[in-house]
Every structure is written in structure tokens, then in C-alpha cells.
Design an enzyme around this catalytic site. Structure first.
Site, short mmCIF file in Angstrom:
data_model
loop_
_atom_site.label_atom_id
_atom_site.label_comp_id
_atom_site.label_asym_id
_atom_site.label_seq_id
_atom_site.Cartn_x
_atom_site.Cartn_y
_atom_site.Cartn_z
N ASP A 89 85.95 -68.42 -30.80
CA ASP A 89 86.51 -67.51 -32.00
C ASP A 89 85.33 -67.66 -33.16
O ASP A 89 84.85 -68.79 -33.19
CB ASP A 89 87.76 -68.21 -32.28
CG ASP A 89 88.73 -67.50 -33.27
OD1 ASP A 89 89.21 -66.38 -32.80
OD2 ASP A 89 88.66 -67.69 -34.51
N ASN A 97 85.10 -60.08 -43.52
CA ASN A 97 85.96 -58.65 -43.79
C ASN A 97 86.50 -58.48 -44.97
O ASN A 97 86.38 -57.34 -45.90
CB ASN A 97 87.09 -58.48 -42.87
CG ASN A 97 86.69 -57.84 -41.37
OD1 ASN A 97 85.63 -57.12 -41.18
ND2 ASN A 97 87.42 -58.08 -40.22
N ASP A 106 81.88 -56.08 -38.51
CA ASP A 106 81.39 -55.45 -37.21
C ASP A 106 80.03 -55.87 -36.92
O ASP A 106 79.67 -56.24 -35.65
CB ASP A 106 81.41 -53.90 -37.33
CG ASP A 106 82.74 -53.41 -36.99
OD1 ASP A 106 83.83 -54.09 -36.80
OD2 ASP A 106 82.90 -52.19 -37.18
N GLU A 132 88.08 -61.12 -33.20
CA GLU A 132 87.15 -61.94 -33.37
C GLU A 132 87.00 -63.06 -32.01
O GLU A 132 86.54 -63.99 -32.21
CB GLU A 132 86.89 -62.51 -34.71
CG GLU A 132 88.11 -63.95 -35.00
CD GLU A 132 89.39 -63.31 -35.49
OE1 GLU A 132 89.94 -63.98 -36.24
OE2 GLU A 132 89.44 -61.88 -35.40
#
Length: 219
Positions: A89, A97, A106, A132
Site C-alpha cells: 500500500d 491526490n 496517477d 493504491e
């Protein structure tokens, strides 16, 4: 001998032979065209199948593909060959973000995926499991071997300062938390994944940016 009749017979046989050869050539052409069409359709089907099993953003395997591979490995009771599973993770991914936008998020996902893709070559498997989170399968490798390998990957990921492509601003460093579990005899895919997930949360609870190996369960 009637030469005229013989001549007509020869001409008739010649025409018949030519007709048969023409039909034969036409049939070969049709067969060749059909073969090319079958090959084209087969390639298209392979491409569609590949796209259906691949994550579009990272080009890693997707969750469906990963789950199928994990189930297949766990259906075997071959104790002579270990199987290890890692769940990964990206730490504080929401912050990327929220601060920089989804395009930059991204970019971070693709960066981490590129490192994992390198260590996840067959017979290993690397997949984007969702959001993620990533999953890696290591057939024939113990959790101790995988722990060393993923610590190297974790250090490589954290060693690079990413820059935002559009503005060249520093994004800071990216770190990952990892949970690793080695399959026990008779353990199904659900229980193996559950142990790896619990090891991942241990990594997060202990400060992130670390690899934790799951303890053995009492089966």
C-alpha cells in the site's frame, strides 16, 4: 483413327483440366484467406483477453487476473514448493491526490508500479489490486526471501524525490507499507490474503515504510 474426334477429346480434356486447376487455385485462395481471418480473429481475441486482465493505468495485472492466479496456486497441496504473497500500500496516498490532484496521483501510482513490475516478472506476478494497493505472488519463494526483496524495493522507492511533471515541483518522497505471508499447508486463498492484509496493517500501525511478515496461524 478419327483425328478430328481425337483432337476434340484432347481439347475437352485440356479444358476440363484447366477448369479443375482454376477451381483448385480458387479453393486454395479461399482457404488461405480463411486462415488469415482465423489468425486475425485469434490475435484480436488474445488482445481482448489481455486487456480484460490488465490494469489500464499501470499495465500490471488487474485484480481479476491476480485472484485467479492466487486461487490456482492455492488449489495445489504441493508442500515441496513454497508460495508467498505480498500486499503493498502506498503510504498517505490520499495526500498526493488532495494536494496535487488525480493526475499527479496517477504519476505516483505508475512510478510505484514500475518498480514492482521489475521484480514481479514471471513466474512471479505483480498486480494493481485496487486504488493504491498492489499484490505480488512469489511461487517457489519463502517469506524470508520475499521480505529481503521487498525491503530493497521499498528503499528504492523511498530514495527518489518525485517531481510534478506539469510544473517540476517537488512532490517529496513516496513510501510503501508491505505485508507478507507464506502459505501454510492446506491454506486457501482467502486465509492467505487475510494474513498478508493483517501484516500490512501492522506495518501501517508501526509507523509505515516497512515490511512485516505475517505470523503463522494455528490451523
Amino acid at each position: 483413327v478419327d483425328m478430328s474426334a481425337l483432337q476434340k477429346l484432347v481439347e475437352s480434356l485440356s479444358e476440363a483440366t484447366t477448369t479443375v486447376l482454376d477451381h483448385h487455385a480458387a479453393l486454395e485462395n479461399r482457404l488461405s484467406e480463411s486462415s488469415r481471418e482465423v489468425n486475425r480473429l485469434r490475435k484480436h481475441l488474445d488482445q481482448v483477453r489481455m486487456e480484460a486482465m490488465t490494469d489500464a493505468l499501470t499495465n500490471l495485472a488487474n485484480r481479476k487476473s491476480f485472484d485467479e492466479a492466487l486461487d490456482t496456486h492455492c488449489e495445489s497441496d504441493d508442500v515441496s514448493s513454497p508460495l508467498s504473497l505480498a500486499v503493498i500500500d502506498i503510504d498517505h496516498f490520499k495526500r498526493f491526490n488532495d494536494t496535487w490532484g488525480h493526475q499527479t496521483g496517477d504519476q505516483v501510482l505508475r512510478y510505484v508500479a514500475s518498480v514492482l513490475a521489475r521484480i514481479g516478472r514471471p513466474p512471479r506476478m505483480a498486480a494493481r489490486y485496487g486504488g493504491e494497493e498492489f499484490g505480488l505472488l512469489f511461487p517457489g519463494e519463502t517469506s524470508a526471501q520475499v521480505e529481503r526483496l521487498l525491503n530493497e524495493a521499498r528503499q528504492e522507492i523511498a530514495s527518489r524525490v518525485l517531481k510534478r511533471r506539469s510544473t517540476n515541483e517537488d512532490l517529496g518522497t513516496v513510501t510503501i507499507s508491505v505485508g507478507v505471508a507464506q502459505r501454510q499447508y492446506g491454506e486457501d486463498s482467502f486465509d492467505l490474503l487475510d494474513r498478508a492484509d493483517k501484516a500490512l496493517y501492522q506495518s501501517k500501525n508501526n509507523g509505515r515504510n516497512r515490511v512485516t511478515v505475517a505470523s503463522l496461524s494455528s490451523m
